[in-house]
Design an enzyme around this catalytic site. Structure first.
Site, PDB file in Angstrom:
ATOM      1  N   ASN A   1      37.186  65.852 114.460  1.00  0.00           N
ATOM      2  CA  ASN A   1      36.081  65.828 115.418  1.00  0.00           C
ATOM      3  C   ASN A   1      36.554  66.396 116.744  1.00  0.00           C
ATOM      4  O   ASN A   1      37.517  65.914 117.325  1.00  0.00           O
ATOM      5  CB  ASN A   1      35.562  64.395 115.607  1.00  0.00           C
ATOM      6  CG  ASN A   1      34.134  64.407 116.110  1.00  0.00           C
ATOM      7  OD1 ASN A   1      33.796  65.188 116.995  1.00  0.00           O
ATOM      8  ND2 ASN A   1      33.306  63.562 115.538  1.00  0.00           N
ATOM      9  N   PHE A   2      35.870  67.434 117.208  1.00  0.00           N
ATOM     10  CA  PHE A   2      36.244  68.076 118.468  1.00  0.00           C
ATOM     11  C   PHE A   2      35.588  67.410 119.674  1.00  0.00           C
ATOM     12  O   PHE A   2      35.873  67.779 120.810  1.00  0.00           O
ATOM     13  CB  PHE A   2      35.827  69.548 118.457  1.00  0.00           C
ATOM     14  CG  PHE A   2      36.717  70.446 117.641  1.00  0.00           C
ATOM     15  CD1 PHE A   2      38.043  70.629 117.988  1.00  0.00           C
ATOM     16  CD2 PHE A   2      36.233  71.131 116.547  1.00  0.00           C
ATOM     17  CE1 PHE A   2      38.870  71.478 117.263  1.00  0.00           C
ATOM     18  CE2 PHE A   2      37.046  71.980 115.815  1.00  0.00           C
ATOM     19  CZ  PHE A   2      38.359  72.154 116.166  1.00  0.00           C
TER      20      PHE A   2
ATOM     21  N   ALA B   1      41.248  69.265 113.484  1.00  0.00           N
ATOM     22  CA  ALA B   1      40.538  68.218 114.242  1.00  0.00           C
ATOM     23  C   ALA B   1      39.291  67.778 113.480  1.00  0.00           C
ATOM     24  O   ALA B   1      38.322  68.527 113.414  1.00  0.00           O
ATOM     25  CB  ALA B   1      40.155  68.746 115.616  1.00  0.00           C
TER      26      ALA B   1
ATOM     27  N   HIS C   1      25.099  61.902 109.336  1.00  0.00           N
ATOM     28  CA  HIS C   1      25.108  63.352 109.578  1.00  0.00           C
ATOM     29  C   HIS C   1      23.845  63.990 109.030  1.00  0.00           C
ATOM     30  O   HIS C   1      23.133  63.395 108.210  1.00  0.00           O
ATOM     31  CB  HIS C   1      26.323  64.000 108.897  1.00  0.00           C
ATOM     32  CG  HIS C   1      27.596  63.847 109.673  1.00  0.00           C
ATOM     33  ND1 HIS C   1      28.359  62.709 109.630  1.00  0.00           N
ATOM     34  CD2 HIS C   1      28.235  64.685 110.529  1.00  0.00           C
ATOM     35  CE1 HIS C   1      29.416  62.857 110.420  1.00  0.00           C
ATOM     36  NE2 HIS C   1      29.365  64.047 110.975  1.00  0.00           N
ATOM     37  N   HIS C   2      23.630  65.249 109.419  1.00  0.00           N
ATOM     38  CA  HIS C   2      22.518  66.055 108.880  1.00  0.00           C
ATOM     39  C   HIS C   2      22.673  66.204 107.360  1.00  0.00           C
ATOM     40  O   HIS C   2      23.790  66.091 106.824  1.00  0.00           O
ATOM     41  CB  HIS C   2      22.500  67.432 109.562  1.00  0.00           C
ATOM     42  CG  HIS C   2      23.788  68.193 109.394  1.00  0.00           C
ATOM     43  ND1 HIS C   2      24.019  69.030 108.331  1.00  0.00           N
ATOM     44  CD2 HIS C   2      24.921  68.218 110.133  1.00  0.00           C
ATOM     45  CE1 HIS C   2      25.223  69.545 108.426  1.00  0.00           C
ATOM     46  NE2 HIS C   2      25.803  69.061 109.518  1.00  0.00           N
TER      47      HIS C   2
ATOM     48  N   ARG D   1      28.354  82.872 111.279  1.00  0.00           N
ATOM     49  CA  ARG D   1      26.898  82.660 111.232  1.00  0.00           C
ATOM     50  C   ARG D   1      26.534  81.188 111.093  1.00  0.00           C
ATOM     51  O   ARG D   1      25.360  80.823 111.094  1.00  0.00           O
ATOM     52  CB  ARG D   1      26.274  83.448 110.068  1.00  0.00           C
ATOM     53  CG  ARG D   1      26.212  84.952 110.268  1.00  0.00           C
ATOM     54  CD  ARG D   1      25.688  85.636 109.026  1.00  0.00           C
ATOM     55  NE  ARG D   1      26.522  85.366 107.857  1.00  0.00           N
ATOM     56  CZ  ARG D   1      26.206  84.543 106.864  1.00  0.00           C
ATOM     57  NH1 ARG D   1      25.055  83.931 106.859  1.00  0.00           N
ATOM     58  NH2 ARG D   1      27.039  84.359 105.856  1.00  0.00           N
TER      59      ARG D   1
ATOM     60  N   LYS E   1      25.312  68.605 105.241  1.00  0.00           N
ATOM     61  CA  LYS E   1      26.763  68.391 105.219  1.00  0.00           C
ATOM     62  C   LYS E   1      27.247  68.266 103.781  1.00  0.00           C
ATOM     63  O   LYS E   1      26.630  67.553 102.978  1.00  0.00           O
ATOM     64  CB  LYS E   1      27.121  67.140 106.026  1.00  0.00           C
ATOM     65  CG  LYS E   1      28.608  66.928 106.171  1.00  0.00           C
ATOM     66  CD  LYS E   1      28.922  65.867 107.210  1.00  0.00           C
ATOM     67  CE  LYS E   1      30.406  65.571 107.286  1.00  0.00           C
ATOM     68  NZ  LYS E   1      31.217  66.750 107.593  1.00  0.00           N
TER      69      LYS E   1
ATOM     70  N   THR F   1      35.721  62.594 110.292  1.00  0.00           N
ATOM     71  CA  THR F   1      35.871  61.641 111.401  1.00  0.00           C
ATOM     72  C   THR F   1      35.988  60.218 110.879  1.00  0.00           C
ATOM     73  O   THR F   1      36.819  59.431 111.350  1.00  0.00           O
ATOM     74  CB  THR F   1      34.659  61.742 112.350  1.00  0.00           C
ATOM     75  OG1 THR F   1      34.532  63.095 112.762  1.00  0.00           O
ATOM     76  CG2 THR F   1      34.810  60.842 113.561  1.00  0.00           C
TER      77      THR F   1
HETATM   78  P1  NAP Z   1      27.358  75.732 108.271  1.00  0.00           P
HETATM   79  O1  NAP Z   1      26.254  75.904 109.261  1.00  0.00           O
HETATM   80  O2  NAP Z   1      27.018  75.532 106.826  1.00  0.00           O
HETATM   81  O3  NAP Z   1      28.314  77.001 108.401  1.00  0.00           O
HETATM   82  C1  NAP Z   1      29.296  77.345 107.492  1.00  0.00           C
HETATM   83  C2  NAP Z   1      29.386  78.853 107.471  1.00  0.00           C
HETATM   84  O4  NAP Z   1      30.465  79.249 106.630  1.00  0.00           O
HETATM   85  C3  NAP Z   1      28.111  79.520 106.911  1.00  0.00           C
HETATM   86  O5  NAP Z   1      27.697  80.553 107.767  1.00  0.00           O
HETATM   87  C4  NAP Z   1      28.598  80.075 105.574  1.00  0.00           C
HETATM   88  O6  NAP Z   1      27.918  81.259 105.173  1.00  0.00           O
HETATM   89  C5  NAP Z   1      30.043  80.384 105.929  1.00  0.00           C
HETATM   90  N1  NAP Z   1      30.837  80.679 104.751  1.00  0.00           N
HETATM   91  C6  NAP Z   1      30.700  80.200 103.495  1.00  0.00           C
HETATM   92  N2  NAP Z   1      31.607  80.789 102.693  1.00  0.00           N
HETATM   93  C7  NAP Z   1      32.311  81.643 103.463  1.00  0.00           C
HETATM   94  C8  NAP Z   1      33.365  82.546 103.226  1.00  0.00           C
HETATM   95  N3  NAP Z   1      33.859  82.722 101.988  1.00  0.00           N
HETATM   96  N4  NAP Z   1      33.855  83.273 104.250  1.00  0.00           N
HETATM   97  C9  NAP Z   1      33.364  83.115 105.472  1.00  0.00           C
HETATM   98  N5  NAP Z   1      32.332  82.306 105.791  1.00  0.00           N
HETATM   99  C10 NAP Z   1      31.826  81.570 104.781  1.00  0.00           C
HETATM  100  O7  NAP Z   1      28.288  74.512 108.669  1.00  0.00           O
HETATM  101  P2  NAP Z   1      28.639  73.983 110.149  1.00  0.00           P
HETATM  102  O8  NAP Z   1      27.744  72.880 110.510  1.00  0.00           O
HETATM  103  O9  NAP Z   1      28.808  75.139 111.058  1.00  0.00           O
HETATM  104  O10 NAP Z   1      30.068  73.323 109.870  1.00  0.00           O
HETATM  105  C11 NAP Z   1      31.187  74.091 109.462  1.00  0.00           C
HETATM  106  C12 NAP Z   1      32.333  73.135 109.149  1.00  0.00           C
HETATM  107  O11 NAP Z   1      32.711  72.453 110.344  1.00  0.00           O
HETATM  108  C13 NAP Z   1      31.988  72.036 108.140  1.00  0.00           C
HETATM  109  O12 NAP Z   1      33.102  71.746 107.347  1.00  0.00           O
HETATM  110  C14 NAP Z   1      31.652  70.842 109.025  1.00  0.00           C
HETATM  111  O13 NAP Z   1      31.835  69.602 108.369  1.00  0.00           O
HETATM  112  C15 NAP Z   1      32.648  71.050 110.130  1.00  0.00           C
HETATM  113  N6  NAP Z   1      32.308  70.424 111.415  1.00  0.00           N
HETATM  114  C16 NAP Z   1      33.366  70.010 112.158  1.00  0.00           C
HETATM  115  C17 NAP Z   1      33.161  69.471 113.398  1.00  0.00           C
HETATM  116  C18 NAP Z   1      34.372  69.028 114.195  1.00  0.00           C
HETATM  117  O14 NAP Z   1      34.180  68.555 115.328  1.00  0.00           O
HETATM  118  N7  NAP Z   1      35.573  69.164 113.665  1.00  0.00           N
HETATM  119  C19 NAP Z   1      31.877  69.335 113.911  1.00  0.00           C
HETATM  120  C20 NAP Z   1      30.797  69.798 113.145  1.00  0.00           C
HETATM  121  C21 NAP Z   1      31.039  70.361 111.889  1.00  0.00           C
HETATM  122  P3  NAP Z   1      26.497  81.128 104.365  1.00  0.00           P
HETATM  123  O15 NAP Z   1      25.538  80.609 105.381  1.00  0.00           O
HETATM  124  O16 NAP Z   1      26.209  82.517 103.940  1.00  0.00           O
HETATM  125  O17 NAP Z   1      26.744  80.195 103.247  1.00  0.00           O
END
Ligand code: NAP
Length: 267
Positions: A128-129, A126, A156-157, A13, A160, A167
């Site tokens: 950063n993808f 990764a 970032h937003h 989600r 975070k 990155t």
């Molecule tokens: P997000 O919108 O906050 O999504 C995180 C999700 O994880 C939320 O739906 C949250 O649920 C869920 N979650 C929390 N606890 C959980 C659990 N125990 N089991 C399963 N799901 C759970 O964050 P995002 O922007 O998608 O980013 C996710 C991660 O990717 C972050 O660490 C971010 O820094 C990273 N990221 C990486 C890249 C890359 O290129 N590597 C790019 C962007 C972001 P709730 O909403 O109910 O809390």
């Protein structure tokens, strides 16, 4: 390995999770076989508001998901605390993780590396993808050979959780490999407001900006007498990350080792 790649997504989600589900739905070779969420146990993905119509079960317990579903890959997109546990459990089940979640500590990364070696199971982490961001890191590493003075500003937003970004840390580590180490700035410099000069990394600074309106942006500024060089990358849409997720999924299938950073898989 079968032709189809069976994938579990943790964090379906979330902002990244939804994009990953869409990618899997649109990619013929990929099949979503389950999700790990914080809620919605027992529901199907298609029964959850806002998620694409995919007939795959949702689990709140990662071990249960890994035991009950035949998965090749875990795509981990949650938060550092829970993401570390999911990743560890996936490796112990022989499921290859592709980890986008940022904010793991060095000790956690080391532990994942050890488990990957023991299990002979590939893993890609990764920070950063986005391919453009990976190139920015590479170019920064090249520039650091010729410029000893550098600062990193990542933006970032404001939702975070971790700072500095994965990155920024990875960029700093890559710069560290080629830069002649020096402690930048005036030796008697003083902060009149603590933190004004940013976080310290091997003699240079990293600054983290958190504001609504940003997705992910980073500027690496090099300075020398009479010139500055700026390398900037911006992700204006989370789709920018998905070609890297797809690439990492394909690559990790061929791996039985730990890889940190997409650049290590690119020619
Ligand atoms: P997000 O919108 O906050 O999504 C995180 C999700 O994880 C939320 O739906 C949250 O649920 C869920 N979650 C929390 N606890 C959980 C659990 N125990 N089991 C399963 N799901 C759970 O964050 P995002 O922007 O998608 O980013 C996710 C991660 O990717 C972050 O660490 C971010 O820094 C990273 N990221 C990486 C890249 C890359 O290129 N590597 C790019 C962007 C972001 P709730 O909403 O109910 O809390």
């Amino acid at each position: 390995m079968t032709d189809r790649i069976n994938i579990i997504v943790a964090g379906p989600r979330g902002k990244m999770g939804i994009e990953a589900l869409q990618l899997i739905k649109e990619t013929e070779r990929f099949e979503l076989v389950g999700c790990i969420d914080r809620k919605n146990e027992g529901k199907l993905v298609e029964e959850v508001d806002g998620l694409p119509s995919i007939n795959a079960p949702i689990f709140t317990d990662a071990n249960k998901a890994f035991d009950q579903v035949n998965a090749d890959i875990l795509v981990e997109l949650t938060n550092p605390e829970v993401g570390f546990e999911h990743t560890k459990k996936a490796l112990l089940h022989g499921i290859r993780p592709v980890v986008g979640t940022s904010g793991f500590s060095s000790a956690q990364l080391e532990e994942l590396k050890e488990i990957s070696q023991e299990q002979k199971t590939g893993i890609v982490i990764a920070p950063n993808f986005a391919i453009g961001a990976v190139l920015m890191m590479r170019f920064s590493q090249m520039a650091a050979k010729y410029f000893d003075h550098v600062e990193i500003i990542e933006k970032h937003h404001d939702q975070k959780l971790d700072a500095p970004s994965g990155t920024a840390v990875k960029t700093a580590q890559m710069i560290q490999e080629t830069r002649n180490k020096s402690n930048q700035g005036h030796p008697e410099e003083q902060e009149t407001i603590p933190g004004a000069r940013g976080a310290e990394f091997d003699g240079f600074k990293i600054h983290s900006v958190r504001l609504p309106g940003y997705i992910a942006e980073q500027e690496v500024i090099f300075g020398q007498k009479g010139q500055t060089l700026k390398l900037t990358h911006s992700s204006t849409d989370r789709r920018s990350f998905m070609s890297g997720v797809e690439f990492a999924i394909e690559q990790v299938l061929e791996l039985d080792e730990y890889v940190y950073g997409l650049e290590n898989l690119m020619e």
